[in-house]
Each structure stands twice: as structure tokens, then as C-alpha cells.
Design an enzyme around this catalytic site. Structure first.
Site, PDB file in Angstrom:
ATOM      1  N   ARG A   8       0.855  -1.203   0.036  1.00 54.79           N
ATOM      2  CA  ARG A   8       0.037   0.040  -0.051  1.00 54.79           C
ATOM      3  C   ARG A   8       0.817   1.357  -0.034  1.00 54.79           C
ATOM      4  NH1 ARG A   8      -3.909  -0.620   4.700  1.00 54.79           N
ATOM      5  NH2 ARG A   8      -2.591  -2.457   5.200  1.00 54.79           N
ATOM      6  N   LYS A  15       9.113  -0.791   2.223  1.00 57.92           N
ATOM      7  CA  LYS A  15       8.554   0.121   3.436  1.00 57.92           C
ATOM      8  C   LYS A  15       9.272   0.623   4.696  1.00 57.92           C
ATOM      9  CE  LYS A  15       4.813  -1.674   5.874  1.00 57.92           C
ATOM     10  NZ  LYS A  15       3.411  -2.154   6.321  1.00 57.92           N
ATOM     11  N   GLN A  73      14.028 -14.165   5.130  1.00 58.12           N
ATOM     12  CA  GLN A  73      12.701 -15.101   4.983  1.00 58.12           C
ATOM     13  C   GLN A  73      12.276 -15.182   3.664  1.00 58.12           C
ATOM     14  OE1 GLN A  73       9.163 -13.229   6.473  1.00 58.12           O
ATOM     15  NE2 GLN A  73       8.079 -15.189   6.628  1.00 58.12           N
ATOM     16  N   GLY A  78       4.077 -15.790   6.309  1.00 55.73           N
ATOM     17  CA  GLY A  78       3.556 -15.083   7.387  1.00 55.73           C
ATOM     18  C   GLY A  78       4.500 -14.884   8.652  1.00 55.73           C
ATOM     19  N   GLU A 151      -7.481 -14.164  14.181  1.00 58.96           N
ATOM     20  CA  GLU A 151      -7.353 -13.151  13.298  1.00 58.96           C
ATOM     21  C   GLU A 151      -8.537 -12.604  12.524  1.00 58.96           C
ATOM     22  OE1 GLU A 151      -4.341 -11.600  12.202  1.00 58.96           O
ATOM     23  OE2 GLU A 151      -3.696 -12.833  14.129  1.00 58.96           O
ATOM     24  N   LYS A 356      31.114  28.951   1.432  1.00 59.34           N
ATOM     25  CA  LYS A 356      31.433  27.554   1.363  1.00 59.34           C
ATOM     26  C   LYS A 356      32.780  27.537   1.655  1.00 59.34           C
ATOM     27  CE  LYS A 356      33.604  25.591  -1.094  1.00 59.34           C
ATOM     28  NZ  LYS A 356      34.398  24.883  -2.527  1.00 59.34           N
ATOM     29  N   ASN A 391      37.247  30.547  -7.192  1.00 59.73           N
ATOM     30  CA  ASN A 391      37.974  29.698  -6.508  1.00 59.73           C
ATOM     31  C   ASN A 391      38.194  28.348  -7.377  1.00 59.73           C
ATOM     32  OD1 ASN A 391      35.376  29.283  -6.274  1.00 59.73           O
ATOM     33  ND2 ASN A 391      35.624  27.782  -4.418  1.00 59.73           N
ATOM     34  N   TYR A 392      37.774  28.275  -8.488  1.00 58.93           N
ATOM     35  CA  TYR A 392      37.656  27.247  -9.291  1.00 58.93           C
ATOM     36  C   TYR A 392      38.289  27.444 -10.638  1.00 58.93           C
ATOM     37  CZ  TYR A 392      36.183  22.886 -11.481  1.00 58.93           C
ATOM     38  OH  TYR A 392      35.975  21.418 -12.072  1.00 58.93           O
TER      39      TYR A 392
END
Ligand code: UD1
Ligand code: MG
Length: 464
Positions: A8, A15, A73, A78, A151, A356, A391-392
Site C-alpha cells: 500500500r 516500506k 525470510q 506469515g 485473526e 562555502k 576559487n575554481y
């Protein structure tokens, strides 16, 4: 138990790896187990097993006090079948607490009570009353004594009317669990091995089955859909907000706060609406956070003010990328502090300024539209609007050093590596490629020329 598919959620992600307060659902459950000083945590994985194991690997390798291991598993037949897979790794002399990877808000305190309930070799079930019990296993009693869990799909009309349900959490001695698991079958409406069938065996063996009934539905709420995930997220955030306010933190609105990590606050901290805190955030005494800030991995000194819409995105605590903001600093609005920003006391960073991997010493200011990357900035430096450190160079990053009391004009480009000597001034619009001496005015731009009586080009007049 973390082997189920979570259909779901309608997601590719298993999940139990969906995030609540910034951490995987399963990580919350494992965390709770550590609070119990569990000797061992066994995670039963199936659907997306490799992904789940990889996501939990940092926890497993963190030198935790317990032994975390995974059992697989495959296929998933179950809940009883799930726990059967763990049997080979469970020590006979222990107590086993069965938890669900998708029930994240169970409290350690409740589990301690449950464990106490099973002492002396009993079977303890965590139960709760629901006005609408549909879908859950019902607790069938005879007088007061628990006889069975039935159940939904196997229940009679009379049993379906029972409001007390099994939460999915139980505690019992390992040896008993192993004996009863060996007796499970698939003779039920779903053709599964039901863990809940062990209640019948306990009753048949004359072992007392006790229900520990709680009233807080959040603790046993499972996540099956995006809606339920969002509901638990809000519940968690509200809990966090209440805890902060109890310490004295002033939240403008406890319903508009998101803490996805750890937020530590000294006295008299005030936080306006819609702020998100991630990772490790430490706020010193009297710190004020304006509305709509996103703040991750930073320590902010006493009295500092973070104005609205500021984004602070530090790296992990203990790394060179964790951010520091000094006492009395003023940041924002619309400022961006990136990994490795280290700001001293009373530093001012204004709107549309990006910092930065740079150190700014006490009292340095960059108030408008600027970039400081890989820079070391001295005390009281004033860094003009629109100026940047280049800087680059396309292959490598280089540092810019700006010594104390320098004044950088507006719209300057400081081409790194470069050093601006103490007390110097850089004229607005300069592109600085060489180091400048202390105390000098450095200007590097075309000289201004004015040509008198300049005639602009004009279109010829139209003749009619
Ligand atoms: C289970 C209980 C029910 C209880 C309810 C509470 C059984 C038979 N029923 O029902 O009494 O009221 O939880 O939420 O136990 N899982 C596996 N492997 C499997 C099947 C399930 O690991 O083969 C895991 C799921 O991922 C989940 C947990 O076990 O974390 C519970 O499974 P789920 O299918 O939700 O059980 P329910 O039918 O809801
Ligand atoms: Mg379920």
C-alpha cells in the site's frame, strides 16, 4: 519483522526504509531495542532484503553494545514463519521481544513493562482497545484469562465484536518460543503460519498468557500507507515540539516545526514558524531563528540571529564540513551557508550571500549578493556587494586569503590563489589576479574616460 512488502505504500523503496523524522522506520525500532540494552537484535528481512541490510549497515557497524544481525525470510509465509527464521540465532536463555519494523513509535518504557509481565516464563502480549478493531487479531478471553488471538479473517461474528486487539508486539522466553514455533501450521483462512497461534499452545501447555493493555494508540500504530506515514510524522514532531517547549524553548507554533535529527537548545531560544532542522543542530543561549529556515549540522553561538529564509547545510558533526556560527552573528535573510563555513563572533552575512568552506574572523561582514568559497577572511573585513572569490580554475580549487581590516569594494573578482594584504582596499569592479600589499589601494579595471559632447547614433528624420 521487516520482510513484508508494504504494497500500500506504492513505492519502489521497501516500506521499513521510508523515513520518519529523517530516519528509516526500521532504524527507529532498532533504536528502541538498544534502549532496552538488548543483547542481540535480529532483523528478519525478505522484500528488498539487500537494500534493507545495506541501509542498516552503518548501525550494525557502529560498535553498538548489541549484536545486530539479519536473517532472510524467502518466501514470506506469515509472521510465524518470519520468526521461525530467527530461531537458529536466538540464545535459549534469553527473553525474546517480537517487534514490527513498521511500528516505529513504540516506547522503550512500554517494552520494559511488557518484559516484566512475561517474567517467570509467561507469555506477554501487548494489547489495546480500538473502537474500530477491523483488520486486527482479536484477544479472546475466558473470564479474565487470555485464550487465543483470532485473526480478522478467521473470526466469528461474535469474535469480531471484541474491541481488544493484539498490537503485533509480544515478549516471552526464547526456549518456549522455539518449542511453540515448531508446532505452527497453515490451517487458517490465509494459509499462513500465524505467530499468533502460539497463544493456543501456551494455553494448552498451562503457561499463563498475560495481556499488557495500553491506551496510547500511537505507540502501536503501523505504517501501511503514505497517509499513515504522514500522520505518524506529525505525531512525532508534536512530541518533539512539546519536549522542547518543556525545556523552555519558545516555538511560535508547535505544529509548524520539523526536527529530522537532534536539536539541542540552551536557554531562551526562540524559533519562528516553518523551520526544518536536520542532523545535529546546537543553538546557544538566546539564539533567534526566523521563519522558514532550513538548518542542518551547525552549532550557533549565543545571541546569534538567523533571519528568515536562511539555508544552512553543514556536513556531519565531527567532520570538517560541520558549520559554526559565532556568538552575536547576524545571518540572512536569504543567506546560504554551505559545508565548512566557520563564522566567528559578530559576523554579518546578509541577503543572497553564499559561504562555502571559508573562515570569517570576528566582526567580518558580507552583507549583499556575494560569494565566499575556500576563503580565509580576517577580522573586521568588509566584503562588498556582488564580489566573489573565483576559487575554481576548471580543474582545481584554490584559496583566497583576505587579511584583517581589508575593504573589498563592490563587484570585485578575487582570482584564487590570491592574498589581499592587511588593511588594504580593493576598488569596486576590480579583477584581482595578483597578491596585494598591506595598506594599499588596489584597482584593476579599465580607466574611466569621458568624451565631451558625445553624439549618440540617431535614425534619420522621416520625410512626408
Ligand atoms: C499481525 C497479527 C495481528 C495483529 C497485527 C497488528 C499475525 C498473524 N497477526 O497481522 O494479530 O493484530 O499484526 O498490526 O501475526 N511480516 C514478515 N513476514 C511475513 C509476514 C509479515 O516479516 O511473512 C512482517 C511485516 O513486514 C510486518 C509484520 O510482520 O512488519 C506484521 O505483518 P502484517 O502482514 O502486517 O500482519 P497483520 O496481518 O497485520
Ligand atoms: Mg499489518
Amino acid at each position: 519483522m521487516a520482510a513484508g512488502k508494504g504494497t500500500r505504500m506504492k513505492s519502489r523503496l521497501p516500506k521499513v526504509l521510508h523515513l520518519l523524522a529523517g530516519r528509516a522506520l526500521l532504524a527507529h525500532v532498532v533504536d528502541t531495542a538498544t534502549q532496552l540494552a538488548a543483547r542481540q537484535v535480529v532483523v528478519i528481512v525478505g522484500h528488498g532484503a539487500a537494500e534493507v541490510e545495506a541501509a542498516l549497515a552503518p548501525v550494525a557497524g557502529s560498535g553498538a553494545a548489541f549484536d545486530l544481525r539479519f536473517v532472510r525470510q524467502e518466501p514470506q509465509l506469515g509472521t510465524g514463519h518470519a520468526v521461525q527464521q530467527a530461531v537458529p540465532v536466538l540464545a535459549d536463555d534469553g527473553v525474546v521481544v517480537v517487534l514490527s519494523g513498521d511500528v516505529p513509535l513504540i516506547r522503550a518504557e512500554t517494552l520494559r513493562e511488557l518484559i516484566a509481565t512475561c517474567s517467570g516464563g509467561k507469555l506477554a502480549l501487548l494489547t489495546i482497545d480500538f473502537a474500530d478493531p477491523s483488520g486486527y487479531g482479536r484477544i479472546v478471553r475466558q473470564g479474565d484469562a487470555v485464550q487465543a488471538i483470532v485473526e480478522q479473517k478467521d473470526a466469528s461474528a461474535e469474535q469480531r465484536a471484541i474491541s481488544e486487539v493484539y498490537s503485533g508486539i509480544m515478549a516471552l522466553p526464547a526456549l518456549q518460543l522455539k518449542r511453540w514455533l515448531a508446532r505452527l501450521d497453515q490451517n487458517n483462512a490465509q494459509g499462513e503460519y500465524y505467530l499468533t497461534d502460539i497463544v493456543k499452545f501456551a494455553v494448552a501447555d498451562g503457561v499463563p498468557v498475560l495481556a499488557h493493555r495500553i491506551s496510547d494508540p500511537l505507540q502501536v500504530a503501523g505504517v501501511n500507507s503514505p497517509l499513515q506515514l504522514a500522520e505518524l510524522e506529525r505525531a512525532w514532531q508534536l512530541r518533539t515540539a512539546h519536549a522542547l517547549m518543556e525545556q523552555g524553548v519558545r516555538l511560535a507554533d508547535p505544529a509548524r516545526l520539523d526536527v529530522r535529527g537532534v536539536l539541542r537548545c540552551e536557554q531562551d531560544v526562540a524559533i519562528d514558524v516553518n523551520c526544518v532542522f536536520e542532523g545535529e543542530v546546537r543553538l546557544g543561549e538566546g539564539v533567534k531563528i526566523g521563519a522558514n529556515c532550513v538548518i542542518a549540522n551547525v552549532a550557533i553561538g549565543a545571541g546569534a540571529v538567523i533571519h528568515p529564509f536562511t539555508h544552512i547545510e553543514g556536513g556531519k558533526l565531527g567532520s570538517k564540513d560541520f558549520i559554526e556560527v559565532g556568538a552575536g552573528a547576524l545571518i540572512g535573510p536569504f543567506a546560504r551557508l554551505r559545508p565548512g563555513a566557520r563564522l566567528g563572533a559578530e559576523v554579518h552575512i546578509g541577503n543572497f550571500v553564499e559561504v562555502k568552506n571559508s573562515t570569517l574572523a570576528k566582526g567580518a561582514k558580507a552583507n549583499h549578493l556575494a560569494y565566499l568559497g575556500d576563503a580565509t577572511v580576517g577580522e573586521r573585513v568588509n566584503y562588498g556587494a556582488g564580489s566573489i572569490t573565483a576559487n575554481y580554475d576548471g580543474a582545481f580549487k584554490h584559496r583566497t586569503v583576505i587579511e584583517a581590516d581589508v575593504h573589498i569594494g563592490s563587484n570585485c573578482v578575487l582570482v584564487a590563489p590570491v592574498m589581499i594584504g592587511a588593511g588594504g582596499t580593493v576598488g569596486g569592479g576590480s579583477t584581482i589576479t595578483k597578491d596585494t600589499p598591506a595598506g594599499a589601494l588596489s584597482v584593476a579595471r579599465g580607466k574611466q574616460v569621458s568624451i565631451a559632447n558625445w553624439k549618440r547614433p540617431a535614425k534619420p528624420e522621416k520625410s512626408s
